[in-house]
Design a protein around this motif. Sequence first.
Motif, PDB file in Angstrom:
ATOM      1  N   GLU A 112      33.819  31.616 -11.454  1.00 10.05           N
ATOM      2  CA  GLU A 112      34.726  31.162 -10.398  1.00 10.05           C
ATOM      3  C   GLU A 112      35.592  32.301  -9.869  1.00 10.05           C
ATOM      4  N   ARG A 113      35.957  33.244 -10.754  1.00 11.75           N
ATOM      5  CA  ARG A 113      36.858  34.318 -10.329  1.00 11.75           C
ATOM      6  C   ARG A 113      36.132  35.457  -9.633  1.00 11.75           C
ATOM      7  N   PHE A 114      34.928  35.789 -10.120  1.00  5.74           N
ATOM      8  CA  PHE A 114      34.264  36.983  -9.617  1.00  5.74           C
ATOM      9  C   PHE A 114      32.984  36.689  -8.821  1.00  5.74           C
ATOM     10  N   VAL A 115      32.056  35.924  -9.434  1.00  8.88           N
ATOM     11  CA  VAL A 115      30.739  35.751  -8.812  1.00  8.88           C
ATOM     12  C   VAL A 115      30.797  34.839  -7.594  1.00  8.88           C
ATOM     13  N   GLY A 116      31.498  33.705  -7.735  1.00  8.98           N
ATOM     14  CA  GLY A 116      31.574  32.756  -6.632  1.00  8.98           C
ATOM     15  C   GLY A 116      32.060  33.359  -5.340  1.00  8.98           C
ATOM     16  N   LEU A 124      31.860  31.562 -19.387  1.00 12.76           N
ATOM     17  CA  LEU A 124      31.083  31.769 -18.167  1.00 12.76           C
ATOM     18  C   LEU A 124      31.777  31.182 -16.943  1.00 12.76           C
ATOM     19  N   LYS A 125      32.277  29.944 -17.076  1.00 18.11           N
ATOM     20  CA  LYS A 125      32.805  29.245 -15.899  1.00 18.11           C
ATOM     21  C   LYS A 125      33.969  29.982 -15.238  1.00 18.11           C
ATOM     22  N   LEU A 143      26.621  37.689 -17.297  1.00 25.17           N
ATOM     23  CA  LEU A 143      27.672  36.729 -17.638  1.00 25.17           C
ATOM     24  C   LEU A 143      27.487  36.255 -19.067  1.00 25.17           C
ATOM     25  N   PRO A 144      28.567  35.908 -19.749  1.00 23.07           N
ATOM     26  CA  PRO A 144      28.452  35.399 -21.116  1.00 23.07           C
ATOM     27  C   PRO A 144      27.822  34.021 -21.123  1.00 23.07           C
ATOM     28  N   GLY A 145      27.250  33.645 -22.264  1.00 28.26           N
ATOM     29  CA  GLY A 145      26.585  32.358 -22.379  1.00 28.26           C
ATOM     30  C   GLY A 145      27.498  31.161 -22.553  1.00 28.26           C
TER      31      GLY A 145
END
Length: 284
Positions: free
Chosen positions: A13-17, A8-9, A1-3
């Motif tokens: 929220e779209r992919f990792v969560g 990042l947020k 993920l970008p810093g």
Amino acid sequence: LPGPPRELKPMFERFVGPELAALGAGEPVRRFVKVMGPGEGAAGELLGDLLARGRDPEVGITASGGVLTLRVRTRVHAGEERAAAEARADADVAQIRQRLGACVFGEGAVGLAEALLDRLREMGLMLATVESCTGGLIGAELTRVPGSSDAYAGGWVTYSNEMKMAQVGVEADALEAHGAVSREVARQMAAGGLVRSGADQCVAVTGIAGPGGGSDDKPVGTVWVGRAWKGGGAEERLFRISGDRDDVRERTAALALAMVLYGVREGEGERVPLLWEVEEAGGG
């Protein structure tokens, strides 16, 4: 993920969560406890086993401007309800409060200014400020909170000796005999602000923020905070604050807020020791 958080947020929220939720990881249970008084090391000693690695819940400490944030974090284990994880976190919060006692001033996202204003409102009290080395930072912290006018009357920035005398009645003799950074001047600043504002409490600060202006007797970081309240009460405390100019100013503002909060919270009966506090040379 970008810093960068703004990148990042939304990606999280779209992919990792959703992926974590599908795996049953769920959102962790978090609690935050706010502390002002001890340093990070002293707080760590008091918390002891709560900070052990691999423990569940996990408890960590971060420090900023003299304020400690205790982070309590756990997850919902397989086969249990979220309420069980929340109960574990709440039990740790109770332990933290028990071990750190009067140094705890709030939970969640609350800051010193919010905690102080809430307490002043509860007690029906108004606060005034008289600032020298902080140049208005205390007032800025208070007025950053919506509705602060319910408990904050206003204040003065008395940076020069002339302003200290003209605006809040500091005596020329006190300035000449003791200097602007002294117990006597902090006391007179607070007392003068109390009378002129008509408030119930007044806090005053005078110090040497640096990088120049220090001496052997009063090095950079030397700060006096004075507080006066209706009924004739008063206290002054001497601090030797570490850091650069911005650090000294910001930490002074935090210490001033904490002195008022702890004073009114305990009905002027309990004196909570604060970070960077020292005894005045000669037994002051």
